[in-house]
Write a protein that holds these residues in place. Structure first.
Motif, PDB file in Angstrom:
ATOM      1  N   GLY A   1      -2.848   8.833 -11.864  1.00  0.00           N
ATOM      2  CA  GLY A   1      -1.857   7.777 -12.040  1.00  0.00           C
ATOM      3  C   GLY A   1      -2.223   6.544 -11.235  1.00  0.00           C
ATOM      4  N   GLU A   2      -1.474   5.484 -11.433  1.00  0.00           N
ATOM      5  CA  GLU A   2      -1.812   4.233 -10.764  1.00  0.00           C
ATOM      6  C   GLU A   2      -1.607   4.356  -9.256  1.00  0.00           C
ATOM      7  OE1 GLU A   2       1.904   1.262 -11.388  1.00  0.00           O
ATOM      8  OE2 GLU A   2       0.514   1.368 -13.077  1.00  0.00           O
ATOM      9  N   ALA A   3      -2.328   3.501  -8.531  1.00  0.00           N
ATOM     10  CA  ALA A   3      -2.281   3.519  -7.066  1.00  0.00           C
ATOM     11  C   ALA A   3      -2.517   2.111  -6.548  1.00  0.00           C
ATOM     12  CB  ALA A   3      -3.334   4.470  -6.520  1.00  0.00           C
ATOM     13  N   THR A   4      -2.005   1.851  -5.357  1.00  0.00           N
ATOM     14  CA  THR A   4      -2.232   0.553  -4.717  1.00  0.00           C
ATOM     15  C   THR A   4      -3.613   0.552  -4.066  1.00  0.00           C
ATOM     16  OG1 THR A   4      -1.337   1.247  -2.587  1.00  0.00           O
ATOM     17  CG2 THR A   4       0.230   0.327  -4.207  1.00  0.00           C
TER      18      THR A   4
ATOM     19  N   VAL B   1     -13.477  -2.197   0.013  1.00  0.00           N
ATOM     20  CA  VAL B   1     -12.792  -1.490  -1.079  1.00  0.00           C
ATOM     21  C   VAL B   1     -12.487  -2.471  -2.211  1.00  0.00           C
ATOM     22  CG1 VAL B   1     -10.689  -0.238  -1.724  1.00  0.00           C
ATOM     23  CG2 VAL B   1     -11.855   0.295   0.415  1.00  0.00           C
ATOM     24  N   SER B   2     -12.049  -3.668  -1.857  1.00  0.00           N
ATOM     25  CA  SER B   2     -11.753  -4.689  -2.876  1.00  0.00           C
ATOM     26  C   SER B   2     -12.986  -5.030  -3.700  1.00  0.00           C
ATOM     27  CB  SER B   2     -11.194  -5.946  -2.222  1.00  0.00           C
ATOM     28  OG  SER B   2      -9.904  -5.705  -1.746  1.00  0.00           O
ATOM     29  N   LYS B   3     -14.144  -5.071  -3.060  1.00  0.00           N
ATOM     30  CA  LYS B   3     -15.384  -5.339  -3.810  1.00  0.00           C
ATOM     31  C   LYS B   3     -15.650  -4.225  -4.819  1.00  0.00           C
ATOM     32  CE  LYS B   3     -17.774  -8.272  -0.496  1.00  0.00           C
ATOM     33  NZ  LYS B   3     -18.954  -8.433   0.365  1.00  0.00           N
ATOM     34  N   HIS B   4     -15.440  -2.968  -4.397  1.00  0.00           N
ATOM     35  CA  HIS B   4     -15.619  -1.846  -5.329  1.00  0.00           C
ATOM     36  C   HIS B   4     -14.649  -1.977  -6.501  1.00  0.00           C
ATOM     37  CE1 HIS B   4     -18.585   0.628  -3.306  1.00  0.00           C
ATOM     38  NE2 HIS B   4     -17.930   0.509  -2.164  1.00  0.00           N
ATOM     39  N   LEU B   5     -13.422  -2.345  -6.212  1.00  0.00           N
ATOM     40  CA  LEU B   5     -12.428  -2.494  -7.275  1.00  0.00           C
ATOM     41  C   LEU B   5     -12.796  -3.620  -8.233  1.00  0.00           C
ATOM     42  CD1 LEU B   5      -9.144  -1.933  -5.234  1.00  0.00           C
ATOM     43  CD2 LEU B   5     -10.308  -0.314  -6.760  1.00  0.00           C
ATOM     44  N   LYS B   6     -13.360  -4.686  -7.720  1.00  0.00           N
ATOM     45  CA  LYS B   6     -13.786  -5.790  -8.590  1.00  0.00           C
ATOM     46  C   LYS B   6     -14.893  -5.347  -9.536  1.00  0.00           C
ATOM     47  CE  LYS B   6     -12.328  -9.517  -5.575  1.00  0.00           C
ATOM     48  NZ  LYS B   6     -12.699 -10.519  -4.603  1.00  0.00           N
TER      49      LYS B   6
ATOM     50  N   ARG C   1      -5.499  -4.161 -13.075  1.00  0.00           N
ATOM     51  CA  ARG C   1      -4.567  -4.344 -11.962  1.00  0.00           C
ATOM     52  C   ARG C   1      -3.323  -5.038 -12.486  1.00  0.00           C
ATOM     53  NH1 ARG C   1      -7.835  -6.161  -6.570  1.00  0.00           N
ATOM     54  NH2 ARG C   1      -9.908  -5.693  -7.319  1.00  0.00           N
ATOM     55  N   GLY C   2      -2.188  -4.456 -12.134  1.00  0.00           N
ATOM     56  CA  GLY C   2      -0.918  -5.040 -12.520  1.00  0.00           C
ATOM     57  C   GLY C   2      -0.356  -5.885 -11.387  1.00  0.00           C
ATOM     58  N   ARG C   3       0.849  -6.321 -11.576  1.00  0.00           N
ATOM     59  CA  ARG C   3       1.530  -7.077 -10.522  1.00  0.00           C
ATOM     60  C   ARG C   3       2.920  -6.477 -10.396  1.00  0.00           C
ATOM     61  NH1 ARG C   3       0.278 -10.456  -6.858  1.00  0.00           N
ATOM     62  NH2 ARG C   3      -1.038 -11.932  -7.918  1.00  0.00           N
ATOM     63  N   ASN C   4       3.216  -5.981  -9.202  1.00  0.00           N
ATOM     64  CA  ASN C   4       4.503  -5.363  -8.933  1.00  0.00           C
ATOM     65  C   ASN C   4       4.992  -5.889  -7.587  1.00  0.00           C
ATOM     66  OD1 ASN C   4       6.713  -3.732  -8.670  1.00  0.00           O
ATOM     67  ND2 ASN C   4       5.595  -1.804  -8.599  1.00  0.00           N
ATOM     68  N   ALA C   5       5.754  -6.949  -7.613  1.00  0.00           N
ATOM     69  CA  ALA C   5       6.220  -7.634  -6.390  1.00  0.00           C
ATOM     70  C   ALA C   5       5.011  -8.044  -5.553  1.00  0.00           C
ATOM     71  CB  ALA C   5       7.194  -6.758  -5.627  1.00  0.00           C
ATOM     72  N   GLN C   6       4.874  -7.490  -4.357  1.00  0.00           N
ATOM     73  CA  GLN C   6       3.764  -7.850  -3.470  1.00  0.00           C
ATOM     74  C   GLN C   6       2.517  -7.010  -3.722  1.00  0.00           C
ATOM     75  OE1 GLN C   6       3.794 -10.425  -1.407  1.00  0.00           O
ATOM     76  NE2 GLN C   6       5.883 -10.925  -2.027  1.00  0.00           N
ATOM     77  N   GLN C   7       2.636  -5.979  -4.513  1.00  0.00           N
ATOM     78  CA  GLN C   7       1.507  -5.060  -4.722  1.00  0.00           C
ATOM     79  C   GLN C   7       0.822  -5.328  -6.059  1.00  0.00           C
ATOM     80  OE1 GLN C   7       3.479  -1.301  -4.404  1.00  0.00           O
ATOM     81  NE2 GLN C   7       3.211  -1.221  -2.187  1.00  0.00           N
ATOM     82  N   ARG C   8      -0.441  -4.926  -6.110  1.00  0.00           N
ATOM     83  CA  ARG C   8      -1.196  -5.000  -7.364  1.00  0.00           C
ATOM     84  C   ARG C   8      -1.734  -3.610  -7.674  1.00  0.00           C
ATOM     85  NH1 ARG C   8      -5.210  -9.555  -8.299  1.00  0.00           N
ATOM     86  NH2 ARG C   8      -4.854  -8.695 -10.338  1.00  0.00           N
TER      87      ARG C   8
END
Length: 111
Positions: free
Chosen positions: A28-31, A46-51, A61-68
């Protein structure tokens, strides 16, 4: 264009950290923070891996208030499976010919 996308997917899958992130996302989705937790690396790393995974189309990546939150996108994996399937027929034929050859050798047939 399809080959370029396959190149991106294979390059993304070449890294064990990225494969572990994808494995985590099968649940499932995770921050980003949740995805980073098991790794001894900085958040920017970690952000580089995600990119890389996002560029390959393997996550979104979604947008949920302050989280993606990140989620797995399976379509590129289906494309990889389809590509591999074309070679499976070749491998199976090669194994069949090898099996025939080994049977001939065991039977004493000099062919």
């Amino acid at each position: 264009m399809v080959d370029d996308q396959l190149d991106l997917v294979f390059a993304a899958l070449a890294d064990p950290t990225r494969r572990a992130i994808l494995a985590r996302l099968t649940g499932g989705e995770a921050t980003v923070t949740e995805l980073a937790a098991p790794f001894a690396m900085s958040m920017p790393a970690v952000s580089k891996h995600l990119k890389v995974l996002e560029r390959a189309g393997l996550i979104s990546r979604g947008r949920n208030a302050q989280q993606r939150p990140c989620r797995l996108e399976a379509a590129p994996l289906a494309d990889v499976a389809e590509w591999v399937q074309t070679y499976r027929r070749f491998w199976e034929g090669s194994f069949d010919r090898l099996d025939e050859h080994l049977q001939e050798l065991q039977g004493g047939d000099p062919a």
